[in-house]
Scaffold this active site. Structure first.
Site, PDB file in Angstrom:
ATOM      1  N   GLY A  46      11.369 -81.129  23.234  1.00  0.00           N
ATOM      2  CA  GLY A  46      11.043 -81.225  24.651  1.00  0.00           C
ATOM      3  C   GLY A  46      10.833 -79.840  25.215  1.00  0.00           C
ATOM      4  N   CYS A  94      18.576 -76.241  23.464  1.00  0.00           N
ATOM      5  CA  CYS A  94      17.493 -75.905  24.382  1.00  0.00           C
ATOM      6  C   CYS A  94      16.777 -74.663  23.872  1.00  0.00           C
ATOM      7  CB  CYS A  94      18.087 -75.648  25.770  1.00  0.00           C
ATOM      8  SG  CYS A  94      16.861 -75.233  27.005  1.00  0.00           S
ATOM      9  N   GLU A 137      14.933 -82.437  30.193  1.00  0.00           N
ATOM     10  CA  GLU A 137      13.702 -81.761  30.637  1.00  0.00           C
ATOM     11  C   GLU A 137      13.521 -81.852  32.149  1.00  0.00           C
ATOM     12  OE1 GLU A 137      12.567 -79.775  28.604  1.00  0.00           O
ATOM     13  OE2 GLU A 137      13.484 -80.682  26.844  1.00  0.00           O
ATOM     14  N   HIS A 140      15.411 -79.316  33.968  1.00  0.00           N
ATOM     15  CA  HIS A 140      14.771 -77.992  33.976  1.00  0.00           C
ATOM     16  C   HIS A 140      13.918 -77.804  35.234  1.00  0.00           C
ATOM     17  CE1 HIS A 140      15.620 -75.824  30.280  1.00  0.00           C
ATOM     18  NE2 HIS A 140      15.374 -76.877  29.530  1.00  0.00           N
TER      19      HIS A 140
END
Ligand code: NI
Length: 171
Positions: A46, A94, A137, A140
Site C-alpha cells: 500500500g 510502513c 493508507e 496517511h
C-alpha cells in the site's frame, strides 16, 4: 512510469492532512501509475500520496501474494463510511518507517467509498488484510502513521530500532 522518492518519518508532509482531489484526469492517473510502480519496487502492499511528497487524497493498494496476478486497487478521495465494532490486531509495517513492524488494533471490517482509476464512484467492503491495508493508507491522508497508534513506550522502542536500522543501512 517512474519510481518516485519515498518520504520517511519524521518528514512533516507525513503529518499533514492531504487535500481532496477535484478531478480524476490523465495527470492524476499518471501519478497513480507512478505510485503503484514505486510501491511494487519497494515490495509494499500500500502507498499513500503523502509518502511520495504529494499532499493529495489518493492511495494505491495491492494485497495479492507474490505468486498471484497483481490486483491493484486505486482509491481517490477514499472515505470510511462504516466500520465494524469487532476489532482485530495485526502486524503492520510502513514504507515510511523502513525495517520496522508492530501490532496495531483496528476495526476488523470497513466499508469504503472512493473514486476509482476512471473517476467512477465505488463502494467496497474490506475484511482481513485488505481492511488493515485500507485503514493504514487512509490514515496517511490524515497525517496519521501506524506508530502513532502504539503506546508511548512501544513507539519509543520502535523509533530507537528505526534509528539503528538507518545507521546500519546508511539511510
Ligand atoms: Ni504506511
Amino acid at each position: 512510469m517512474a519510481k518516485l522518492k519515498l518520504f520517511e518519518y519524521p518528514h512533516p508532509i507525513l503529518k499533514k492532512k492531504a487535500e481532496k482531489v477535484q478531478k480524476v484526469d490523465d495527470e492524476l492517473r499518471k501519478l497513480l501509475d507512478d505510485m503503484l510502480e514505486t510501491m511494487y519496487a519497494s515490495n509494499g502492499c500500500g502507498l499513500a500520496a503523502p509518502q511520495i511528497g504529494v499532499s493529495k487524497r489518493i492511495v494505491v493498494i495491492d494485497i495479492a501474494h507474490e505468486d498471484e496476478e497483481p490486483k491493484p486497487l486505486y482509491m481517490v478521495n477514499p472515505e470510511i463510511v462504516w466500520q465494524s465494532e469487532e476489532k482485530e490486531i495485526s502486524e503492520e509495517g510502513c514504507l515510511s518507517v523502513p525495517g520496522q513492524r508492530a501490532e496495531v488494533e483496528r476495526p476488523a471490517a470497513v466499508r469504503i467509498k472512493y473514486l476509482d482509476y476512471d473517476g467512477k464512484e465505488q463502494e467496497l467492503e474490506a475484511n482481513d488484510f485488505l481492511a488493515v491495508a485500507a485503514q493504514h493508507e487512509i490514515d496517511h491522508l490524515d497525517g496519521v502513521l501506524y506508530i502513532d497508534k502504539l503506546s508511548r513506550l512501544k513507539r519509543q522502542m520502535l523509533l530507537k530500532k528505526l534509528e539503528k536500522y538507518r545507521k546500519e543501512h546508511n539511510a
